[in-house]
Design a protein around this motif. Structure first.
Motif, short mmCIF file in Angstrom:
data_model
loop_
_atom_site.label_atom_id
_atom_site.label_comp_id
_atom_site.label_asym_id
_atom_site.label_seq_id
_atom_site.Cartn_x
_atom_site.Cartn_y
_atom_site.Cartn_z
N THR A 169 0.83 -1.21 0.00
CA THR A 169 0.00 0.00 0.00
C THR A 169 0.87 1.26 0.00
OG1 THR A 169 -0.16 0.00 2.42
CG2 THR A 169 -1.89 -1.17 1.19
N SER B 51 -1.54 -2.75 -7.52
CA SER B 51 -2.90 -2.21 -7.60
C SER B 51 -3.43 -1.73 -6.25
CB SER B 51 -3.84 -3.27 -8.18
OG SER B 51 -3.79 -4.45 -7.40
N ASN B 52 -2.77 -2.12 -5.14
CA ASN B 52 -3.23 -1.66 -3.82
C ASN B 52 -2.46 -0.44 -3.32
OD1 ASN B 52 -5.30 -3.64 -3.05
ND2 ASN B 52 -3.62 -5.12 -3.19
N THR C 123 -1.33 3.04 -2.36
CA THR C 123 -1.95 4.34 -2.10
C THR C 123 -0.92 5.48 -2.09
OG1 THR C 123 -1.75 4.11 0.31
CG2 THR C 123 -3.77 3.27 -0.71
N ALA D 242 -5.27 2.24 -9.11
CA ALA D 242 -6.57 2.89 -8.90
C ALA D 242 -6.71 3.50 -7.51
CB ALA D 242 -7.70 1.89 -9.15
N LYS D 243 -5.92 3.02 -6.54
CA LYS D 243 -6.05 3.51 -5.17
C LYS D 243 -5.03 4.58 -4.82
CE LYS D 243 -7.86 -0.94 -3.52
NZ LYS D 243 -7.69 -2.05 -2.56
N ASP E 40 -3.17 7.85 -4.04
CA ASP E 40 -3.56 9.24 -3.73
C ASP E 40 -2.35 10.13 -3.40
OD1 ASP E 40 -2.91 8.59 -1.06
OD2 ASP E 40 -4.99 8.17 -0.55
N PHE F 38 -7.00 6.87 -10.90
CA PHE F 38 -6.89 7.30 -9.51
C PHE F 38 -7.38 8.72 -9.34
CE2 PHE F 38 -2.61 7.43 -11.57
CZ PHE F 38 -2.54 8.79 -11.79
N GLN F 39 -7.57 9.09 -8.08
CA GLN F 39 -7.84 10.47 -7.68
C GLN F 39 -6.77 10.89 -6.67
OE1 GLN F 39 -10.09 12.99 -8.43
NE2 GLN F 39 -10.67 11.74 -10.20
#
Length: 631
Positions: A60, A81-82, A84, A106-107, A109, A130-131
């Motif tokens: 992460t 993919s995990n 952050t 996708a995760k 930030d 992602f955002q």
């Protein structure tokens, strides 16, 4: 210490931050599949990021920042993919990152890639999965177009795209309500053009805006309500400053623009204002007189404008002030006594104005932290106050081009900061920082015939310039105690006497200018031992005798000694065997020469030719005397 994976296969978190780890990240790290967090920042790791890191699909957080990693970033990172948070900042990574590196993140930030040599080659219309909340890409290459993929990022809080080779205008969508989450924007050191919106009030959470060193034109906009730091310096902004500003403003930088009008009075009432830089503009009028005691100002730079009038007495209310730059304006009058209340001042630059009167003795008594004193090109008169010698931290003194008279105080040999090789300016006076901004002192000195600006290495500079005044008397021997002094300019005064031999002990001297004075006597022999001396000017004095032998002085150009008719020896053309006793009468010269010549040749001829010496000596002397008269 090297990275060894060993029996770490059951670990879920690894924190080895600032542990002086060396070597490469081993490929075997890819076997630590349960790992969720890997923090190896602040070490000495080298080599590439292994592709096997893509096997850590449970990760992460990956932090490899602040190492010496090199090579390209493996596209296998796109398998995490995990993830952050990804931090690869402050390394020596290079190459290209494309959509492939980010397609499955996708995760994500938090993205820190700054201070690498990376090309971020992402399509203008690509929509990331992602955002991001935090984006740090400064010193990577994103340009020349402004990255269109940012339009989809609606949760960004901290955006840093400084020095990313953008050569574009800012799109309208950048300023719309979708940017209301932004708290920090840094787009500095690009070539972004266009105008700024009339108001930035829609950016309701914005606390820092840095658009410096770009090509923005037009007016300075009204600030957002919570803005604490604004840097619009080094653009092409024009017109007056806005009539209001965010009351919580802490740093306001507008230097190097085309801003005109007067200084708004609200600068006096911004009680959280720490630094104000309006230098290098076209601002006119007077310095505001409304400064209040409840003020946090540390730094004021109003230099290189068109300000007139006097320095207001209320300046004395700024008791926390550390740096004051008012140089290159049209200010006049006496220095207000209230200024001595600013006892924490470390830098004072009032040069190139029209100040008059004596240099106040209280400068040497009140400013015990003073490190830089620049009063150049004013109309100060009277003696140099010896109290300046009490300033143990003072290491740059420029009083040149005034109307000062009297002698150079002997107390000038007491400057501890110039005596010591190791002592230099404190970081508080050369660099000012807080969570929102970093800025350095910058001053311009006349050295070696040029205007030289010092900023990042200012703390190393040690210089005294008293040139272009009416100083008399002798150079005090105590000046020679300043063994760390790099530049000494006493030119264009009326200083007499001999050059003190103690100057030969100033082993750090790079520049010595004593030209256009009334110095006499010989050049001290030990000046030839000043190994760093690269710029010497002793021209237009009354110096005499042989230029000291030794590598240094004789390799400098002959122009260093021009205007001293009785100096001889290399590098000047005059031979030391020529007639030099210019103060004696012709009769004394002839009599002295006849005696010395007769004595010398008498001994020589008697020793070598004892028989004929007596009969020839008078004839030789007579012939040589006739030649001397005709010379």
């Amino acid at each position: 210490m090297q990275v060894e994976t060993g029996n770490w296969t059951s670990l879920s978190q690894v924190y080895l931050i600032n542990c002086s780890l060396t070597g490469r990240i081993p490929a075997a790290i890819g076997s630590l599949t349960p790992l969720k967090e890997l923090h190896l920042s602040g070490n000495l790791l080298t080599g590439p990021i292994p592709a096997e890191i893509g096997n850590l699909t449970a990760l992460t957080k990956l932090d490899l920042g602040h190492n010496s990693l090199s090579g390209s970033i493996p596209p296998e990172i796109g398998k995490l993919s995990n993830l952050t948070s990804l931090d690869l900042s402050l390394n020596s990574l290079k190459g290209t990152m494309s959509e492939l590196h980010f397609a499955n993140l996708a995760k994500l930030d938090v993205l820190y890639l700054y201070r690498n040599s990376l090309d971020i080659a992402i399509g203008h219309d690509w929509i990331p999965p992602f955002q991001l909340e935090t984006i740090g890409l400064d010193s990577c290459r994103l340009g020349p177009s402004f990255p269109g993929w940012l339009r989809s990022q609606e949760s960004v809080v901290d955006l840093n795209l400084s020095n990313t080779s953008i050569e574009d205008t800012l799109p309208d969508w950048f300023w719309n309500s979708s940017s209301s989450s932004l708290m920090v924007i840094n787009l500095s050191h690009n070539k972004i053009s266009g105008t700024l919106p009339a108001s930035l009030e829609s950016l309701t959470n914005l606390m820092l805006l840095n658009l410096s060193s770009n090509l923005f034109q037009g007016l300075v906009p009204v600030s957002p309500p919570l803005l604490q730091a604004l840097d619009l310096s080094s653009n092409a902004l024009s017109g007056p400053l806005p009539s209001t500003f965010a009351p919580v403003s802490g740093y306001l930088f507008f230097a190097n623009n085309h801003i005109n009008g007067s200084i708004p009075s609200y600068v006096c009432t911004l009680q959280q204002l720490f630094a104000l830089d309006l230098s290098h503009n076209q601002i006119s009028g007077e310095i505001p007189r409304c400064w209040q005691e409840a003020n946090e100002l540390l730094f004021i730079n109003l230099a290189n404008n068109k300000l007139g009038g006097k320095v207001p007495n209320s300046i004395g209310n700024l008791t926390k002030l550390k740096s004051l730059h008012l140089n290159n304006n049209s200010l006049h009058g006496y220095l207000p006594p209230s200024l001595q209340n600013c006892s924490q001042l470390a830098v004072i630059d009032l040069g190139r104005n029209h100040f008059w009167g004596n240099i106040p003795a209280w400068i040497g008594q009140s400013f015990r932290s003073l490190e830089v004193l620049l009063l150049r090109s004013n109309m100060f008169s009277g003696d140099i106050p010896p109290q300046l010698g009490q300033l143990s931290d003072l290491q740059i003194i420029d009083l040149a081009d005034n109307k000062l008279s009297g002698i150079i105080p002997r107390s000038f040999g007491n400057f501890s900061a110039i005596i010591s090789m190791s002592k230099s300016m404190s970081s508080t006076s050369t660099t000012h920082t807080n969570v929102y901004s970093v800025f350095r002192e910058s001053i311009t000195l006349s050295m070696k015939g040029h205007e030289l600006t010092f900023s990042s290495i200012l703390y190393l500079v040690k210089s005294i310039d008293l040139s272009k005044n009416y100083l008399t008397g002798a150079i005090p021997t105590e000046i020679g105690y300043l063994s760390a002094l790099q530049s000494l300019n006493l030119s264009r005064n009326g200083i007499g006497g001999m050059i003190p031999s103690t100057i030969g002990g100033m082993k750090s001297l790079e520049t010595l200018d004593l030209s256009f004075n009334n110095l006499s006597g010989a050049i001290p022999q030990n000046l030839s031992g000043l190994n760093y001396l690269s710029d010497l000017n002793l021209s237009y004095n009354n110096l005499s005798g042989a230029i000291p032998s030794g590598y240094q002085l004789q390799t400098l150009p002959a122009s260093s000694y021009i205007g001293n008719a009785y100096l001889c020896g290399p590098p000047v053309s005059k031979s030391c065997l020529e007639k030099t006793n210019i103060n004696a009468t012709d009769e004394e010269v002839e009599e002295g020469f006849h005696a010395s010549f007769s004595f010398y040749f008498g001994i020589t001829l008697v020793s070598e030719y004892p028989v004929s010496a007596a009969c020839c000596l008078n004839r030789i002397c007579s012939a040589f005397e006739q030649k001397w008269r005709n010379a």
